[in-house]
Design a protein around this motif. Sequence first.
Motif, PDB file in Angstrom:
ATOM      1  N   TYR A  71       0.841  -1.208   0.000  1.00 39.84           N
ATOM      2  CA  TYR A  71       0.000   0.000   0.000  1.00 39.84           C
ATOM      3  C   TYR A  71       0.875   1.256   0.000  1.00 39.84           C
ATOM      4  O   TYR A  71       0.595   2.223  -0.718  1.00 39.84           O
ATOM      5  N   ARG A  73       3.891   1.470  -1.205  1.00 39.60           N
ATOM      6  CA  ARG A  73       4.517   1.495  -2.534  1.00 39.60           C
ATOM      7  C   ARG A  73       3.553   2.078  -3.570  1.00 39.60           C
ATOM      8  O   ARG A  73       3.953   2.892  -4.409  1.00 39.60           O
ATOM      9  N   CYS A  74       2.305   1.661  -3.507  1.00 44.20           N
ATOM     10  CA  CYS A  74       1.300   2.175  -4.447  1.00 44.20           C
ATOM     11  C   CYS A  74       1.077   3.673  -4.241  1.00 44.20           C
ATOM     12  O   CYS A  74       0.959   4.433  -5.203  1.00 44.20           O
ATOM     13  N   ALA A  75       1.029   4.096  -2.989  1.00 47.18           N
ATOM     14  CA  ALA A  75       0.853   5.525  -2.688  1.00 47.18           C
ATOM     15  C   ALA A  75       2.042   6.333  -3.202  1.00 47.18           C
ATOM     16  O   ALA A  75       1.871   7.412  -3.787  1.00 47.18           O
ATOM     17  N   GLN A  78       1.898   6.646  -7.114  1.00 47.68           N
ATOM     18  CA  GLN A  78       0.884   7.602  -7.562  1.00 47.68           C
ATOM     19  C   GLN A  78       1.292   9.031  -7.228  1.00 47.68           C
ATOM     20  O   GLN A  78       1.101   9.946  -8.014  1.00 47.68           O
ATOM     21  N   TYR A  79       1.860   9.233  -6.062  1.00 48.92           N
ATOM     22  CA  TYR A  79       2.314  10.558  -5.651  1.00 48.92           C
ATOM     23  C   TYR A  79       3.367  11.093  -6.622  1.00 48.92           C
ATOM     24  O   TYR A  79       3.346  12.256  -7.004  1.00 48.92           O
ATOM     25  N   VAL A 127       1.781   1.813 -10.540  1.00 54.11           N
ATOM     26  CA  VAL A 127       0.376   2.225 -10.411  1.00 54.11           C
ATOM     27  C   VAL A 127      -0.531   1.267 -11.179  1.00 54.11           C
ATOM     28  O   VAL A 127      -1.586   0.865 -10.680  1.00 54.11           O
ATOM     29  N   CYS A 130      -0.815  -1.855  -9.155  1.00 53.37           N
ATOM     30  CA  CYS A 130      -1.670  -1.643  -7.977  1.00 53.37           C
ATOM     31  C   CYS A 130      -3.143  -1.725  -8.357  1.00 53.37           C
ATOM     32  O   CYS A 130      -3.950  -2.326  -7.650  1.00 53.37           O
ATOM     33  N   LYS A 131      -3.493  -1.129  -9.485  1.00 54.87           N
ATOM     34  CA  LYS A 131      -4.883  -1.182  -9.960  1.00 54.87           C
ATOM     35  C   LYS A 131      -5.294  -2.619 -10.231  1.00 54.87           C
ATOM     36  O   LYS A 131      -6.395  -3.034  -9.875  1.00 54.87           O
ATOM     37  N   THR A 137      -4.427   3.883  -4.583  1.00 53.67           N
ATOM     38  CA  THR A 137      -3.294   4.788  -4.568  1.00 53.67           C
ATOM     39  C   THR A 137      -3.765   6.111  -3.969  1.00 53.67           C
ATOM     40  O   THR A 137      -4.904   6.243  -3.562  1.00 53.67           O
TER      41      THR A 137
END
Length: 138
Positions: A71, A73-75, A78-79, A127, A130-131, A137
């Motif tokens: 989680y 890593r996904c954030a 996206q950031y 990203v 993650c989807k 994200t």
Amino acid sequence: MIARTLPVKALTLAACGGLMGCVAGQGARGTLDPPARTQYLGVDTRLLEGDLVSFVVQLAGEGGQSEAIAYTRCAAAQYALIRGYSFARHVRTNAGLKGGIWEADGVYTISPDLPRGTRTIDAEVVVDDCKTQGIPTV
């Protein structure tokens, strides 16, 4: 889905009524209730200094430490995209269980060019992954 679940539970309870060892919500084949899904409880983004960013995430349900780390890593990925960058580099992640809630604090650097090191992230690729995995994200 509720309409299908209720009759099955009723039949299971009726079948278990005369048997020893039956547990409410369980039948001879195992649990009838679906397992608790991972609940992603949010991301707190903290700019530490320059391109160094911390992502504190929380999750509950069936997710554990590895999901909490994913989680973050996904954030981070996206950031990086939101800021117009293409890459991130993982610095460190601390994760732990607090009162039934997994919390992870991941620190990443973000950059427009591929950073040095082996723990780099191509933000677009991550990203998309993650989807596919259903991990939210930022």
